[in-house]
Design an enzyme around this catalytic site. Structure first.
Site, PDB file in Angstrom:
ATOM      1  N   HIS B 269      16.021  83.443  41.674  1.00 20.78           N
ATOM      2  CA  HIS B 269      16.823  82.330  42.337  1.00 20.78           C
ATOM      3  C   HIS B 269      16.193  81.654  43.403  1.00 20.78           C
ATOM      4  CE1 HIS B 269      20.421  83.786  39.938  1.00 20.78           C
ATOM      5  NE2 HIS B 269      19.951  84.783  40.084  1.00 20.78           N
ATOM      6  N   ASP B 299      16.955  89.990  32.963  1.00 19.60           N
ATOM      7  CA  ASP B 299      17.357  91.124  33.730  1.00 19.60           C
ATOM      8  C   ASP B 299      18.778  91.577  33.941  1.00 19.60           C
ATOM      9  OD1 ASP B 299      17.066  89.128  35.377  1.00 19.60           O
ATOM     10  OD2 ASP B 299      15.112  89.782  36.565  1.00 19.60           O
ATOM     11  N   TYR B 530      22.811  74.256  37.241  1.00 22.31           N
ATOM     12  CA  TYR B 530      21.541  74.114  37.988  1.00 22.31           C
ATOM     13  C   TYR B 530      20.207  74.628  36.812  1.00 22.31           C
ATOM     14  CZ  TYR B 530      21.330  79.612  38.011  1.00 22.31           C
ATOM     15  OH  TYR B 530      21.341  80.840  37.723  1.00 22.31           O
TER      16      TYR B 530
END
Lengths: 302, 1000
Positions: B269, B299, B530
């Site tokens: 992130h 993950d 995003y």
């Protein structure tokens, strides 16, 4: 006139610390003349949360207690302050005036709650000023209340009589009423942070297989008097909460028509009690029951 | 002169006047014009229209006709096109088409071209006013973070405070759900996660990287001393020097080694914002220079992606099911919710702060029964109550299979659903009943594995079958995190999927969820997330192709090297020169079978690492490996672009200081992810689209990531291509224009107010509940673009993505791929964890460590940095002047080891050792310890990679081994350790093997 009060619901606090962080955001590295001088960066959260857990795996209770300046109506800090360094405003808020309080360490010592902090660098006693600088600008609630995701922290702006009524109706409490300082910070479900429970899991053999005993009637007795009853749930669990910390000897009796009745003596001394495996014996024949008089005791499984 | 030529000619003359007027009106613009001395000219290809502009010390002069020595020249094919491209309203599709068809061309130094084009663009942006005046010199801006949007109060150029957004009466009304005679409405504000509530302290952190830096003993033209990375200090250098070094290293490794020599990597992130995000500016830049991509494993999804997906498809969400209408269905219909390895009150739905918390408070109000299955008595259990089961980590699949066995034995599953909507049940049934292997998977059988009494599991199975039950698996409810990232994560997710199929997934009150996803908000309103690619131009590895490429036309970008390195094997790729893995691919179920190897044929091995931030040591497995891979001459150059100097950033040769999102422009939506978490906004109570104001100027010499990439690209002649001649604010406006926002709010108002609340749809227009169509055997009716048309078997919108179109207890995809894979057979079977109570190391390391995500550190963001979260007892504990990471241990286990509350302990295994402060608890059964991952601080006491860390990077202890051989996934929650009081030593001292122990 309307005055400010804070109500904290202990059952809704889950330790996210957003109130603590919002308070830090507001007061670290900011100056609000007349209200508060900057808070130290570390070690002195003016609103802080204490963790508490009771019980043992797999029956535990976790609770959290946010504490801060209580904005007492009878503030010991005010009595200890010189030169008007502590002010009790008409709206109930207590302010340690940074411009006047320098060097007055006795203000820290005067607070029985330990809610006033000593800022070594600035030689200032400091406490959470109820975000008065924001309320004075028209804010309706404090930073902590605004940041609280569960609404565990709420601000009430009401007349004292109205507050009194709310306190009585909702059973709100203050911390250490015996100090006699008349705090304006109230707690709902405060007992959750302090009390203990007696709980257990009941099992017994049904059709040759050990099963959780659902629906058994459990009675909690103290000094021969029943103080509470409960039914075991699908997992055979029961829990009597809200018991006083050192309330001493209790007796549990467990009744289920499929099994012999059982009773267990429990001592509550500072810690909750969880009875892992309360195994009920098969229901005895009528004759046996008569001789035993229902005084069967719990048999641990295996 | 033709009319078009006349128009273009006038337009160019007008441009001169505009430049002068703007410079007079706006001192900032006058300053901008003084930045460069150059002559720029704009002409038609046939030179019939031409005008040049000369900038000298801030003055602009201009003349008609061709300049003999213009520095830069912009050529348009003809005057008509020139009029279109240089008029007030820019049609970006027209512009992109002109560039693609060589009708718009640029000559001259790229850096000047970017400057010139951005300067022209600023004519439109300079007068923009933004923010709300609060009086007393305080202005209120808006930003967005990983933990929720914020109002940012700024005074004298400094952040005064940050707060949640309180909606006002002009914002759209909130939805109401009517359930069981009650009305539920969400609070009229946004929530903020603790890791964002501390933002001011991290923005003004002493760990901020404020200037470009070079490692003191790094000389790009001489001794590089890579062995000293992490130890040698830094010296401040100029931006020019830093960018020159990086640009020349990019050229050098490409020249000397060829494609693939540059590896680019970023954390999971970034700071929030659709333009500045890594899946935007960074991807465009990395594609533009050509890089070896680091292939992230899924993950957060692992077991769902590698396992559950084979049973029911849903590859778009990497094995997580549909997410629509679930809040309303749960509140109206469900009688019970099973939270399985799910702690949404801690993990906040990844990016949705505490939006789901107030909804979950309604559970109690409605008397809905709750069950929590988690080795840790987590925050969700503690707040909402319910029955707690604590199976040993990694054994959950056994518990789940026993539940299925009870349902079969007692006939309490949805037989008509299993008969009509699924295939392969008989095969799994034969395994569960023991018909296949002689071992019935009974509650008694599971007790030996899980430690949970058989009677309790039987009771749970019966309760579950008798109630309409929602399964809340993982923090999102339909997967995500927890048990799915363990050695048995695939089995766990697969078995849970099978349980839901047995109970008729999609039936009213029977679905996946825990009130985290599925609020009744308007998903028809278009605004990108995003992961939808931003300005990346990357239609291959972002959501751009299916989301915003059409709405926001932009220059496409392609990464020419196709070499990939699995993220979990970066150290092996560097140190051993080889790695292999299976990909993360959401297009189809079969994408994950396409094995890849490093090095790839015809590609160079990695010579340079371009890293974003410093998270790896706190977030990747067995992370002493990462430290070692930095300290080797096999990696001759490392550049790190980071906001803070921490973690692995301290191992770079050159450091480029990026500013925080509070210091740059961007645009985004609260929790708007797009991509693999499509419609993630349904975690929010309101859809809030946000202008991310540049609240303060960048601190020190730090710059927006976008600007750093633009500057670097310009040195490589790629600046115009990278930026399209636009600033980040221009891109923000471009994204605003491309979205549905302009239909509802003017740019002026959006810029001022900073956010827009998308109205919730009328009750009758709400999206239908997930999977109901499947349960009722109808065409798919939820608003998601998957499966892709080719993946339907019986016809478009008919059935699931599986070969049969039905839920497959026996997976056709796994049969096709490898029916004999013992780790992933076509029906799910229980195989004990390779690192757990049944593994050899258990004798030496008898504690199972689980390391979930923290509330107080978001992928290392917000931890360390002298942040305000350090004083939170749950996060770190101050002992002798140092803030130690917390590890939780059962009180009896601690007593046995002589460990008391807040004692410093050495937590260790063969991979490393970390010093933590011990918190004694009854929230864990014996044999299990719990410490959150994501420490930002790596602080070795001795040689990096070979000594004890007291910073708290728990991931130094987690295994590097993939969940299974034929997948590439983390099993971080399968980790055995030992704990002992810390003696102050920095030496690694693994426990001796049993035979040595006996001998000594």
């Amino acid at each position: 006139m309307k005055k400010w009060n804070l109500v904290i619901d202990v059952a809704k606090c889950f330790n996210c610390n957003c109130c603590t962080l919002a308070c830090h955001d507001e007061y670290f590295d900011n100056e609000f003349p007349g209200y508060a001088s900057g808070m130290p960066k570390h070690g002195q959260n003016w609103i802080s949360v204490t963790q508490r857990e009771t019980g043992t795996v797999p029956m535990v209770e976790v609770s959290y207690l946010p504490t801060t300046c209580n904005h007492c109506d009878n503030p010991p800090c005010l009595a200890a302050a010189r030169d008007g360094a502590v002010v009790k405003r008409d709206d109930g808020i207590v302010i340690i005036v940074p411009e006047k309080a320098r060097g007055q360490r006795q203000i820290v010592d005067a607070c029985p709650y330990g809610a006033v902090h000593w800022n070594e660098e600035r030689q200032l006693p400091q406490a959470w000023p109820f975000d008065a600088h924001l309320l004075d600008k028209g804010w309706k609630r404090t930073r902590g209340a605004q940041a609280c995701p569960t609404r565990a922290m709420q601000v009430l702006h009401v007349e004292d009589d109205e507050m009194k009524r709310i306190v009585a109706e909702e059973g709100l409490e203050v911390l250490h009423p015996e100090y006699g300082t008349a705090p304006r910070v109230y707690y709902r479900n405060l007992k959750r942070f302090r009390s203990l429970f007696i709980g257990g899991s009941v099992a017994g053999e049904i059709a040759g297989v050990v099963e959780c005993v659902d629906g058994a009637r459990v009675t909690l007795e103290q000094r021969g008097q029943a103080v509470a009853t409960a039914r075991t749930d699908a997992y055979g669990d029961f829990r009597f909460g809200g018991l006083d910390v050192d309330s001493g000897a209790y007796r549990l009796t467990i009744a289920d028509e499929r099994f012999a009745p059982a009773s267990i003596d429990v001592e509550l001394r500072g810690e909750s009690v969880y009875l892992r495996d309360i195994g009920l014996a098969p229901r005895p024949a009528a004759a046996q029951e008569a001789t035993r008089g229902g005084a069967a005791h719990a048999v641990p499984l295996q | 002169m033709q009319l078009g030529e006349l128009k273009f000619s006038v337009l160019l003359f007008g441009l001169l006047q505009t430049l002068r007027v703007m410079a007079r009106r706006h001192p900032a613009y006058a300053k901008r014009l003084a930045e460069r001395n150059l002559t720029a000219q704009i002409r038609t290809a046939d030179n019939r229209v031409a005008r040049h502009f000369t900038f000298r010390d801030g003055r602009v002069t201009s003349g008609r006709g061709i300049h003999p020595s213009a520095d830069i020249t912009v050529t348009v094919q003809n005057a008509d096109l020139g009029v279109k491209l240089f008029s007030l309203h820019v049609d970006h599709l027209e512009r992109i088409e002109a560039i693609k068809n060589f009708q718009l061309q640029a000559e001259g130094p790229d850096e000047l071209m970017v400057w010139f084009m951005q300067t022209l663009g600023m004519i439109f942006t300079l007068g923009w006013e933004y923010g709300t005046d609060l009086g007393d010199g305080v202005k209120r801006y808006v930003t967005n973070t990983n933990g929720g949007p914020l109002f940012v109060h700024v005074k004298d150029g400094k952040i005064l405070r940050i707060t949640p957004i309180e909606l006002d009466e002009t914002d759209a009304p909130s939805w109401t759900i009517r359930a069981r005679g009650k009305e539920f409405k969400p609070p009229r504000q946004t929530t903020v996660a603790p890791h964002s509530m501390c933002s001011k302290s991290t923005v003004y952190s002493p760990s901020r990287l404020l200037y470009p830096m070079k490692r003191v003993d790094f000389d790009p033209n001489g001794e590089r001393n890579p062995q000293n990375r992490g130890v040698s200090g830094y010296v401040r250098i100029s931006w020019d020097e830093a960018l020159d070094i990086v640009a020349s290293e990019i050229r050098r490794v490409k020249r000397d080694f060829g494609p693939g020599a540059i590896m680019a990597n970023h954390g999971s992130h970034h700071t929030w914002g659709n333009v500045g995000y890594y899946i935007s500016a960074a991807y465009k830049f990395f594609n533009a220079i050509g890089t070896t991509k680091v292939m992230h494993n899924p993950d957060s999804w692992e077991g769902w992606y590698w396992g559950a997906m084979h049973h029911f498809g849903h590859s778009m969400r990497l094995g997580q099911t549909e997410t629509y209408g679930l809040v309303e269905d749960l509140l109206k219909e469900a009688e019970m919710v099973v939270f399985w390895s799910a702690d949404p009150e801690c993990t906040s739905g990844s990016y949705s702060a505490f939006e789901g918390t107030s909804r979950r408070q309604w559970l109690q109000e409605l008397g809905i029964e709750l069950v929590h299955i988690d080795p840790y008595y987590n925050h969700t259990a503690a707040l909402h109550g319910g029955k707690w089961f604590a199976p040993k980590p990694g054994t959950d699949a056994a518990m789940a299979m026993a539940i299925a066995q009870v349902w079969i034995a007692e006939g309490t599953y949805d037989k008509s659903f299993v008969g009509g909507r699924t295939v392969g049940f008989e095969a799994w049934k034969a395994y569960l009943t023991g018909e296949e292997d002689g071992v019935p998977k009974t509650p008694e059988w599971q007790e030996a594995e899980t430690g949970v009494p058989a009677k309790d599991v039987r009771a749970l199975a019966r309760r579950w079958a008798s109630k309409k039950t929602y399964l809340g698996a993982g923090g999102w409810g339909n997967g995500h995190g927890g048990a799915c990232r363990s050695a048995t994560g695939i089995q766990w997710a697969r078995t849970l999927a099978c349980l839901m199929a047995m109970q008729g997934m999609g039936r009213p009150g029977v679905n996946y969820g825990l009130l985290q996803w599925g609020t009744p908000i308007d998903l028809k309103f278009s605004f990108p997330g995003y992961a939808d690619g931003g300005m990346s131009g990357d239609i291959e590895s972002t959501g751009l192709g299916i989301s915003y490429y059409q709405r926001m036309p932009q220059l496409p970008s392609f990464n020419t090297p196709t070499q990939k390195v699995p993220r979990l094997q970066i150290p092996e790729a560097i140190l051993e020169g080889k790695a292999e893995g299976y990909p993360w691919d959401g297009k189809t179920i079969e994408g994950q079978f396409q094995k890849f190897s490093y090095p790839k044929a015809g590609h160079a091995t990695v010579q340079m690492l371009y890293k974003y931030g410093g998270a790896s040591i706190g977030t990747m497995n067995d992370s002493n490996r990462y430290v070692k891979s930095y300290r080797t001459d096999k990696l001759p150059f490392v550049v790190n672009q980071s906001i803070w100097l921490e973690g692995e950033a301290k191992f770079a040769d050159v450091l480029l200081p990026a500013c925080s999102s509070f210091e740059r422009w961007d645009i985004s939506e609260f929790g708007g992810t797009g991509g693999y978490a499509l419609h993630g906004q349904t975690q929010m109570n309101h859809r809030v689209v946000l202008m991310q104001h540049k609240c303060i100027e960048p601190l020190g010499e730090s710059k927006a990531d976008y600007q750093i990439f633009t500057d670097l690209a310009a040195r490589l002649g790629l600046g115009t291509y990278f930026s399209e001649g636009m600033t980040d604010l221009d891109w923000v406006k471009r994204m605003f224009d491309a979205s549905d926002l302009p239909k509802h709010i003017s740019w002026k108002e959006f810029l001022r107010k900073g956010y827009y609340v998308v109205p919730a749809p009328a009750e009758e227009l709400r999206d239908p509940p997930s999977l109901r169509w499947f349960y009722e055997d109808r065409n798919k009716d939820v608003p998601e673009p998957h499966p892709l048309p080719g993946d339907y078997t019986e016809g478009y919108l008919k059935g699931l993505q599986t070969q049969s179109g039905k839920f497959e207890f026996e997976c056709a995809s796994l049969k096709r791929f490898d029916p004999d894979d013992p780790e992933r057979p076509p029906i799910v079977k229980y195989v004990p964890s390779w690192e757990g109570p049944r593994s050899e190391a258990y004798a030496r390391y008898p504690l199972q460590l689980i390391s979930p995500h923290s509330r107080f550190s978001y992928h290392t963001m917000c931890d360390g940095k002298d942040s305000s979260v350090n004083d939170i007892e749950e996060h770190r504990v101050l002992v002798d002047g140092y803030y130690y990471w917390v590890i939780r241990i059962n009180a009896e286990d601690a007593a046995e080891r002589g460990v008391r509350m807040n004692d410093l302990v050495r937590v260790y295994n063969d991979r490393g050792a970390v010093v933590c402060a011990a918190r004694l608890t009854q929230r864990l059964p014996r044999g299990v310890v719990h410490a959150y991952e994501s420490s930002a601080v790596y602080d070795p006491i001795g040689e990096p990679g070979y000594s004890v860390d007291r910073g708290g990077c728990i991931n130094q202890l987690t295994p590097k081994r993939s969940i299974a051989k034929k997948v590439t996934g983390t099993a971080a929650n399968s980790c055995l350790v030992q704990i002992e009081p810390w003696d102050g030593s920095g030496e690694l001292r693994p426990a001796k093997p049993a035979h040595e122990e006996a001998a000594s």
